[in-house]
Design a protein around this motif. Sequence first.
Motif, PDB file in Angstrom:
ATOM      1  N   ASP A   1      -6.183   5.273   0.495  1.00 43.83           N
ATOM      2  CA  ASP A   1      -5.946   3.946   1.056  1.00 43.83           C
ATOM      3  C   ASP A   1      -5.060   4.146   2.277  1.00 43.83           C
ATOM      4  O   ASP A   1      -3.919   4.589   2.156  1.00 43.83           O
TER       5      ASP A   1
ATOM      6  N   PHE B   1      -3.559   2.101   4.218  1.00 49.85           N
ATOM      7  CA  PHE B   1      -2.630   1.036   4.553  1.00 49.85           C
ATOM      8  C   PHE B   1      -1.267   1.662   4.857  1.00 49.85           C
ATOM      9  O   PHE B   1      -0.696   2.363   4.029  1.00 49.85           O
TER      10      PHE B   1
ATOM     11  N   TYR C   1       5.590  -0.999  -8.018  1.00 50.17           N
ATOM     12  CA  TYR C   1       4.155  -1.181  -8.195  1.00 50.17           C
ATOM     13  C   TYR C   1       3.721  -1.219  -9.652  1.00 50.17           C
ATOM     14  O   TYR C   1       2.566  -1.516  -9.947  1.00 50.17           O
TER      15      TYR C   1
ATOM     16  N   ASN D   1      -2.748   5.890  -4.535  1.00 51.75           N
ATOM     17  CA  ASN D   1      -2.728   4.693  -3.709  1.00 51.75           C
ATOM     18  C   ASN D   1      -1.814   3.580  -4.221  1.00 51.75           C
ATOM     19  O   ASN D   1      -1.843   2.470  -3.700  1.00 51.75           O
TER      20      ASN D   1
ATOM     21  N   ALA E   1       0.573   2.044  -1.489  1.00 51.91           N
ATOM     22  CA  ALA E   1      -0.158   1.270  -0.482  1.00 51.91           C
ATOM     23  C   ALA E   1      -0.641  -0.061  -1.056  1.00 51.91           C
ATOM     24  O   ALA E   1      -0.587  -1.092  -0.381  1.00 51.91           O
ATOM     25  N   LYS E   2      -1.091  -0.064  -2.289  1.00 53.44           N
ATOM     26  CA  LYS E   2      -1.546  -1.309  -2.933  1.00 53.44           C
ATOM     27  C   LYS E   2      -0.386  -2.297  -3.069  1.00 53.44           C
ATOM     28  O   LYS E   2      -0.540  -3.479  -2.801  1.00 53.44           O
TER      29      LYS E   2
ATOM     30  N   GLN F   1       2.443  -2.362  -1.286  1.00 49.29           N
ATOM     31  CA  GLN F   1       2.872  -2.806   0.044  1.00 49.29           C
ATOM     32  C   GLN F   1       1.920  -3.858   0.592  1.00 49.29           C
ATOM     33  O   GLN F   1       2.348  -4.837   1.189  1.00 49.29           O
ATOM     34  N   ARG F   2       0.633  -3.696   0.382  1.00 44.91           N
ATOM     35  CA  ARG F   2      -0.350  -4.672   0.842  1.00 44.91           C
ATOM     36  C   ARG F   2      -0.104  -6.024   0.162  1.00 44.91           C
ATOM     37  O   ARG F   2      -0.183  -7.069   0.795  1.00 44.91           O
TER      38      ARG F   2
ATOM     39  N   LYS G   1       3.386  -7.569   1.473  1.00 43.89           N
ATOM     40  CA  LYS G   1       3.432  -7.817   2.918  1.00 43.89           C
ATOM     41  C   LYS G   1       3.068  -9.257   3.260  1.00 43.89           C
ATOM     42  O   LYS G   1       3.618  -9.845   4.172  1.00 43.89           O
ATOM     43  N   HIS G   2       2.167  -9.831   2.497  1.00 41.87           N
ATOM     44  CA  HIS G   2       1.668 -11.163   2.819  1.00 41.87           C
ATOM     45  C   HIS G   2       2.413 -12.284   2.100  1.00 41.87           C
ATOM     46  O   HIS G   2       1.982 -13.419   2.132  1.00 41.87           O
TER      47      HIS G   2
END
Length: 158
Positions: A25, A27, A54, A87, A90-91, A93-94, A97-98
């Motif tokens: 991933d 990201f 996570y 991953n 990255a999962k 953080q994704r 982030k939003h």
Amino acid sequence: MVRKAKGGWRMCQDYIDMNKACPKDSFLLPKIDQLVDATAGHELLNFMDAYSGYNQIFMHPADSKHMTFITNKGLYCYNVMPFGLKNAGAKFQRLVKHISSTMEVYVDDMLVKIKTADQHLHNLSLIFGILKEYQMRLNPTKCAFSVSSGKFLGWMIS
């Protein structure tokens, strides 16, 4: 089981073969200097830490069978993303982030920045509502609310 640096235990499994089979991933983590710079000019700061990072991301039910492990007490599988997956960072953080434009996030470290004191309760209420919606828990021992300065990602913010 491996002992954590600050006490407690962490379950570790060998996911080397699974990680080889999974595509990376790509990201990207945010740049720390940009996160720190984005806090300039804010009257109040709220430092928060997501408990177990996570490990709060729920696995898709069909994928949990791939996270099965055996102990002397029986067969188990993870319902949340386990430690050691390629991953996982990255999962997470994704996902975070939003959450909000008034929050800077780097993995499990969060900083809610408030321009003026009169916006404080409203913005925190929105953030807590979003965290509740995503079933994210905070580590209260690592949180500081309504402060004018503090340490974020190794940098003193004021």
